[in-house]
Design an enzyme around this catalytic site. Sequence first.
Site, PDB file in Angstrom:
ATOM      1  N   SER A   1       0.873  -1.272   0.083  1.00  0.00           N
ATOM      2  CA  SER A   1       0.011  -0.046   0.002  1.00  0.00           C
ATOM      3  C   SER A   1       0.828   1.108   0.016  1.00  0.00           C
ATOM      4  CB  SER A   1      -1.012  -0.076   1.226  1.00  0.00           C
ATOM      5  OG  SER A   1      -1.751   1.126   1.097  1.00  0.00           O
TER       6      SER A   1
ATOM      7  N   HIS B   1      -8.460   0.582  -0.102  1.00  0.00           N
ATOM      8  CA  HIS B   1      -8.504  -0.580  -1.259  1.00  0.00           C
ATOM      9  C   HIS B   1      -9.767  -1.387  -1.734  1.00  0.00           C
ATOM     10  CE1 HIS B   1      -4.234   0.036  -1.072  1.00  0.00           C
ATOM     11  NE2 HIS B   1      -4.099  -0.207   0.228  1.00  0.00           N
TER      12      HIS B   1
END
Length: 311
Positions: free
Chosen positions: A91, A200
């Site tokens: 991430s 996400h």
Amino acid sequence: MNKLAFIFPGQGAQYVGMGKDLYDNFKEARYIFDEADKALNEKISKICFEGPEEKLQETVNTQPAILTHSTACFSILKANGIIPDIVAGLSIGEYSALVAAESIKFEQAVPLVQKRGRFMQEAVPLGEGGMAAILGLTKEEVLEICSIASKEGVVEAANFNCPGQIVIAGEAKAVSAAIELAKEKGAKKAIPLAVSAPFHCSLMKPAAEKLSVELEKVDITNPKIPVVANVNAEIVPSSNAIKEFLIRQVYSPVFWEDCVRKMMDFGADVFVEVGPGKALSGFVKKISKDVTVLNAGDSESLQKTINYFGG
């Protein structure tokens, strides 16, 4: 084999005091923290070193804090001649990986990730979204649970971390429903995560649109070290693909387990987690027993890692 992989942590790895001992002991770390303060026009170093925790936990601070800490650790390893053959980050850690690969300049990456944090926080009002870690179920079982729970709203698989650990994200009500279903299905654990937004998943598309505008202002060059992308677990082909991947990454699942396997296929048999925390080290150990895993997150672990490479 005998290739070296650097992996960079994501949100959740932050802690008050992070980087203080590095700042005090290494000129490379001092330079990076000072650069971050200058680029942001505020003291992110103070938030890292002193908190308060609530302030560090704000996504808008967490993201630049993790990038800065990870880059400080990387710069110390680099100064000691320890250079990876391949890199990846989870991430926000993907930005640390791109900085390490000299694809994005650190002073451009820091304000960019601060904006990314702001956009992600703004995409879903506080309390309306959530994330949860599901332990002990297969990928197929988790996808089926999300499909059933989506009657209550948006809920999707967000992170495929390692065998038996998948994180879901979405609207709070749907995430709660998925947690209950996971427990019924025999999950070892199904636990809500202390995050401020559902990262996400498709609810983040408004953030991705805003990020795409900011990415146009940033100079991105071809990486000097291969970078494995979160969105498809493939080595990034070019600088053009990086922008597209970073936009998609905001609302797409992170295929972390596949990223690690890709690095192993590339020949990596030593993994160094560069930055705060040890979560990624745990994932790598669950993915393979055949690789060496090291840490470089504070003075002590950095010194051990430097010594390992004969420094």
